[in-house]
Scaffold this active site. Structure first.
Site, mmCIF file in Angstrom:
data_model
loop_
_atom_site.group_PDB
_atom_site.id
_atom_site.type_symbol
_atom_site.label_atom_id
_atom_site.label_comp_id
_atom_site.label_asym_id
_atom_site.label_seq_id
_atom_site.Cartn_x
_atom_site.Cartn_y
_atom_site.Cartn_z
ATOM 1 N N ASP A 88 -24.617 20.405 -27.310
ATOM 2 C CA ASP A 88 -25.355 21.406 -26.513
ATOM 3 C C ASP A 88 -26.277 22.216 -27.419
ATOM 4 O O ASP A 88 -27.379 22.598 -27.038
ATOM 5 C CB ASP A 88 -24.382 22.369 -25.816
ATOM 6 C CG ASP A 88 -23.708 21.730 -24.611
ATOM 7 O OD1 ASP A 88 -24.282 20.780 -24.045
ATOM 8 O OD2 ASP A 88 -22.610 22.179 -24.250
ATOM 9 N N LYS A 105 -14.242 21.876 -21.872
ATOM 10 C CA LYS A 105 -14.842 21.875 -23.216
ATOM 11 C C LYS A 105 -13.930 22.546 -24.256
ATOM 12 O O LYS A 105 -13.861 22.098 -25.401
ATOM 13 C CB LYS A 105 -16.197 22.574 -23.190
ATOM 14 C CG LYS A 105 -17.277 21.772 -22.470
ATOM 15 C CD LYS A 105 -18.624 22.458 -22.570
ATOM 16 C CE LYS A 105 -19.692 21.617 -21.914
ATOM 17 N NZ LYS A 105 -21.042 22.138 -22.103
ATOM 18 N N LYS A 125 -1.035 -7.703 -4.119
ATOM 19 C CA LYS A 125 -2.067 -6.659 -4.024
ATOM 20 C C LYS A 125 -1.325 -5.327 -4.033
ATOM 21 O O LYS A 125 -0.583 -5.016 -3.082
ATOM 22 C CB LYS A 125 -2.873 -6.830 -2.736
ATOM 23 C CG LYS A 125 -3.944 -5.748 -2.565
ATOM 24 C CD LYS A 125 -4.684 -5.921 -1.233
ATOM 25 C CE LYS A 125 -5.677 -4.811 -1.009
ATOM 26 N NZ LYS A 125 -6.101 -4.700 0.387
ATOM 27 N N HIS A 179 0.840 -1.200 0.000
ATOM 28 C CA HIS A 179 0.000 0.000 0.000
ATOM 29 C C HIS A 179 0.865 1.236 0.000
ATOM 30 O O HIS A 179 1.876 1.275 0.682
ATOM 31 C CB HIS A 179 -0.862 0.063 1.275
ATOM 32 C CG HIS A 179 -1.870 -1.032 1.371
ATOM 33 N ND1 HIS A 179 -1.629 -2.209 2.037
ATOM 34 C CD2 HIS A 179 -3.127 -1.121 0.884
ATOM 35 C CE1 HIS A 179 -2.704 -2.981 1.954
ATOM 36 N NE2 HIS A 179 -3.628 -2.352 1.257
HETATM 37 P P1 NAP Z 1 -20.168 30.078 -17.567
HETATM 38 O O1 NAP Z 1 -19.431 29.910 -18.829
HETATM 39 O O2 NAP Z 1 -19.428 30.182 -16.281
HETATM 40 O O3 NAP Z 1 -21.066 31.425 -17.708
HETATM 41 C C1 NAP Z 1 -21.829 31.884 -16.633
HETATM 42 C C2 NAP Z 1 -22.623 33.107 -17.079
HETATM 43 O O4 NAP Z 1 -23.460 33.472 -15.974
HETATM 44 C C3 NAP Z 1 -21.753 34.319 -17.406
HETATM 45 O O5 NAP Z 1 -22.337 35.020 -18.458
HETATM 46 C C4 NAP Z 1 -21.829 35.136 -16.102
HETATM 47 O O6 NAP Z 1 -21.676 36.520 -16.303
HETATM 48 C C5 NAP Z 1 -23.241 34.860 -15.665
HETATM 49 N N1 NAP Z 1 -23.439 35.045 -14.231
HETATM 50 C C6 NAP Z 1 -22.966 34.254 -13.244
HETATM 51 N N2 NAP Z 1 -23.369 34.736 -12.047
HETATM 52 C C7 NAP Z 1 -24.110 35.856 -12.304
HETATM 53 C C8 NAP Z 1 -24.783 36.793 -11.486
HETATM 54 N N3 NAP Z 1 -24.788 36.666 -10.163
HETATM 55 N N4 NAP Z 1 -25.437 37.811 -12.078
HETATM 56 C C9 NAP Z 1 -25.445 37.927 -13.416
HETATM 57 N N5 NAP Z 1 -24.813 37.087 -14.262
HETATM 58 C C10 NAP Z 1 -24.149 36.051 -13.702
HETATM 59 O O7 NAP Z 1 -21.230 28.930 -17.337
HETATM 60 P P2 NAP Z 1 -21.971 28.030 -18.472
HETATM 61 O O8 NAP Z 1 -21.187 26.825 -18.756
HETATM 62 O O9 NAP Z 1 -22.363 28.909 -19.596
HETATM 63 O O10 NAP Z 1 -23.245 27.524 -17.661
HETATM 64 C C11 NAP Z 1 -24.289 28.434 -17.311
HETATM 65 C C12 NAP Z 1 -25.448 27.663 -16.718
HETATM 66 O O11 NAP Z 1 -26.005 26.805 -17.703
HETATM 67 C C13 NAP Z 1 -25.019 26.706 -15.598
HETATM 68 O O12 NAP Z 1 -25.153 27.345 -14.367
HETATM 69 C C14 NAP Z 1 -25.929 25.500 -15.722
HETATM 70 O O13 NAP Z 1 -26.966 25.549 -14.757
HETATM 71 C C15 NAP Z 1 -26.529 25.644 -17.090
HETATM 72 N N6 NAP Z 1 -26.185 24.478 -17.928
HETATM 73 C C16 NAP Z 1 -27.217 23.738 -18.396
HETATM 74 C C17 NAP Z 1 -26.969 22.651 -19.207
HETATM 75 C C18 NAP Z 1 -28.120 21.835 -19.686
HETATM 76 O O14 NAP Z 1 -27.891 20.833 -20.377
HETATM 77 N N7 NAP Z 1 -29.335 22.207 -19.375
HETATM 78 C C19 NAP Z 1 -25.662 22.323 -19.575
HETATM 79 C C20 NAP Z 1 -24.623 23.091 -19.073
HETATM 80 C C21 NAP Z 1 -24.910 24.174 -18.252
HETATM 81 P P3 NAP Z 1 -20.210 37.195 -16.358
HETATM 82 O O15 NAP Z 1 -19.717 37.028 -17.759
HETATM 83 O O16 NAP Z 1 -20.470 38.599 -15.982
HETATM 84 O O17 NAP Z 1 -19.370 36.474 -15.346
#
Ligand code: NAP
Length: 518
Positions: A345, A304, A153, A127
């Protein structure tokens, strides 16, 4: 055969027997008695525990671990040795002793004599709780050189998922029975894939709190989430790569689909910590070993863009959408070890949104759409909407990010606080506002939503966000994020397996898991 083994600390024999019955009921395939669980193990009690495992018709492994290798109580070596001798006399299937101790000539000769003519097999354990061994092959050879009938092991802590490949290679190349896997959260895949690669044992805990070593998951998780019973040497390996990734619903969803269609495949959580360098090393290691049966991966944050970059440098094929969106969420490993890269997506988001327009994406043509956020998901949503001729305006907290995304896709932009200054037919939330645990946040001000709008929230945990509740209250049509998640996964399934998935089953699993989280 790889025994899914539950390790149980020795305790009062009656209590121990109950635990063994519970392990058997849950589906354990062997039981290890950890005699070091007792500060002063007594011979009679240990014998009763061995018999209680034998009564359940499960193979029994007797171990009295030294504290230097994870033992919980310091027990004199002479006592440990007599426990192991007694276990051989009681016809235990295996006894386990540390290789480091076995090297001492006295120990060696006592155990060798005890094992003479018995059917009990000797496991010689190595281990390392701090990290990988320098050379697992040398260790393997040294164990067998000292005692050729032993089962080596070799178990070490994975500091990163990339440390698991040495254990896989050792298992694949070994010509003798062997136990090998990695400890810690980064070693999870090795505990499951131990079965595919032919380890004699892998360990799971009785329940979520009963781990006897770092990184163990419960028997129920092994069986119900990771399809333990369906894994064999030809099982194809899929998974979701991310960091963090443990929350992902994809393994539960894909594994149930594989189960229902009797597909010989397994889908795991691949925690790939770090950035581009670590991702490159991981995918490079997988592609080098493509003959081991790696089939493909879903990719989530933060990898990604790393996946797109890797595919552009080493891939066979990158689809145009992934290139346009600037990210890859699906990787298929080809028969030649080269990857094809996709982004589903876009299709997931567009099909979810189009579901309220009779499934016709082109109904969005000329619609005024407010996209909130300018991150990764926004890119896919904006690309899809622009493609069908929607009139998109991006609203983002950080204006410069909204501006650069808008310029790339030739649409309009504004600050998120300017939302009420323009009208919209469709509102899509691509910010993380409203996502667990921030469930009281809503990206639109009160009174903004109207009956004539369609509101799509890409957030899916919780299923009904504050935004969707407000939209329903205003009489608007709504689409939740789970519908996007399911549809992007359906497109991934088709890429991985080449067949349509069972949409109803996927929906049932996702809704069941999300409702359970509420
Ligand atoms: P990301 O690249 O981190 O982008 C987040 C976005 O949210 C940015 O535009 C950010 O603005 C904004 N934001 C975060 N906090 C905020 C606040 N308090 N007030 C205003 N704007 C705010 O994230 P992402 O990958 O695009 O994912 C976004 C969301 O999509 C996730 O939270 C998740 O729930 C959802 N999602 C869904 C799926 C699905 O299949 N349904 C898949 C992936 C993700 P700034 O540019 O100003 O920071």
């Amino acid at each position: 055969m790889t025994y899914l083994t539950v390790s149980i600390f020795a305790c009062e024999p009656g209590v121990f027997a109950e635990k063994v019955s519970e392990a058997k009921r849950l589906g354990a395939e062997a039981v290890e008695i950890r005699c070091d669980g007792l500060a002063k193990p007594d011979a009679d009690a240990i014998l009763q525990m061995i018999h209680s495992v034998q009564k359940c018709k499960l193979p029994v492994i007797v171990t009295c671990r030294d504290v230097s290798e994870g033992g919980v109580n310091p027990i004199d070596f002479s006592v440990r040795l007599s426990i192991l001798k007694q276990a051989v006399e009681a016809k235990a299937d295996y006894i386990d002793v540390e290789f480091a101790q076995f090297k001492h000539p006295d120990v060696h000769s006592v155990l060798k004599a005890a094992l003479e003519g018995s059917e009990t097999r000797l496991i010689l354990s190595c281990h390392n709780f701090d990290g990988p061994f320098d050379d697992v092959n040398i260790l393997y050879e040294s164990v067998l050189a000292l005692y050729p009938d032993a089962i080596p092991k070799i178990v070490y802590k994975a500091r990163h998922i990339n440390d698991c490949f040495a254990a896989f290679d050792l298992l694949r190349e070994a010509d003798r029975p062997l136990i090998a896997f990695c400890m810690g959260a980064d070693g999870l895949i090795s505990r499951v894939l131990a079965k595919k690669f032919g380890s004699v044992l892998s360990f799971a805990s009785l329940d979520d709190d009963g781990q006897t070593a770092p990184g163990q998951v419960s028997v129920a998780t092994m069986k119900q989430v990771y399809r333990w019973d369906g894994i064999g040497k030809d099982t194809e390996i899929f998974g979701v790569i991310g960091s963090p990734v443990a929350h992902s619903l994809s393994p539960a969803m894909f594994n149930q689909c594989f189960d229902s269609k009797k597909i010989d495949a397994v889908f795991l959580h691949f925690l790939v910590k770090g950035g581009k360098t670590e991702f490159d090393e991981f995918l490079g290691s997988v592609c080098e070993r493509y003959k081991a049966g790696f089939g493909g991966f879903s990719v989530t944050m933060p990898h990604k863009t790393h996946a797109l970059d890797y595919a552009n440098r080493h891939g066979d094929y990158v689809d145009n959408l992934a290139e346009a969106i600037g990210s890859v969420n699906t990787i298929k490993i080809g028969f030649n070890g080269l990857i094809s890269a996709y982004n589903t997506d876009y299709a997931g988001a567009m099909d979810a949104l189009a579901s309220v327009f009779d499934g016709d994406r082109h109904s969005l043509h000329e619609k005024k759409v407010a996209v909130l956020g300018a991150g990764g998901v926004s890119r896919a949503v904006v690309a899809g909407l622009v493609d069908v001729g929607a009139r998109v305006r991006i609203y983002n907290r950080t204006l410069s990010k909204g501006e650069s995304l808008a310029k790339e896709f030739r649409c309009k932009y504004a600050g998120i606080d300017e939302l009420t200054e323009h009208t919209a037919d469709v509102v899509v939330n691509c910010t993380s506002m409203g996502m667990h645990p921030d469930v009281e946040s809503c990206p639109v001000p009160e009174g903004y939503l109207t009956e004539s709008m369609t509101v799509f929230d890409t957030v899916y945990n919780p299923l009904e966000t504050k935004l969707l509740k407000a939209a329903k209250a205003a009489g608007a049509m709504t689409v939740n994020g789970a519908e996007m998640f399911i549809r992007q996964a359906m497109a991934q399934y088709k890429i991985y397996i080449g067949e349509e998935p069972d949409e109803d089953l996927m929906r049932d699993v996702v809704y069941q898991q999300l409702n359970a989280k509420v």
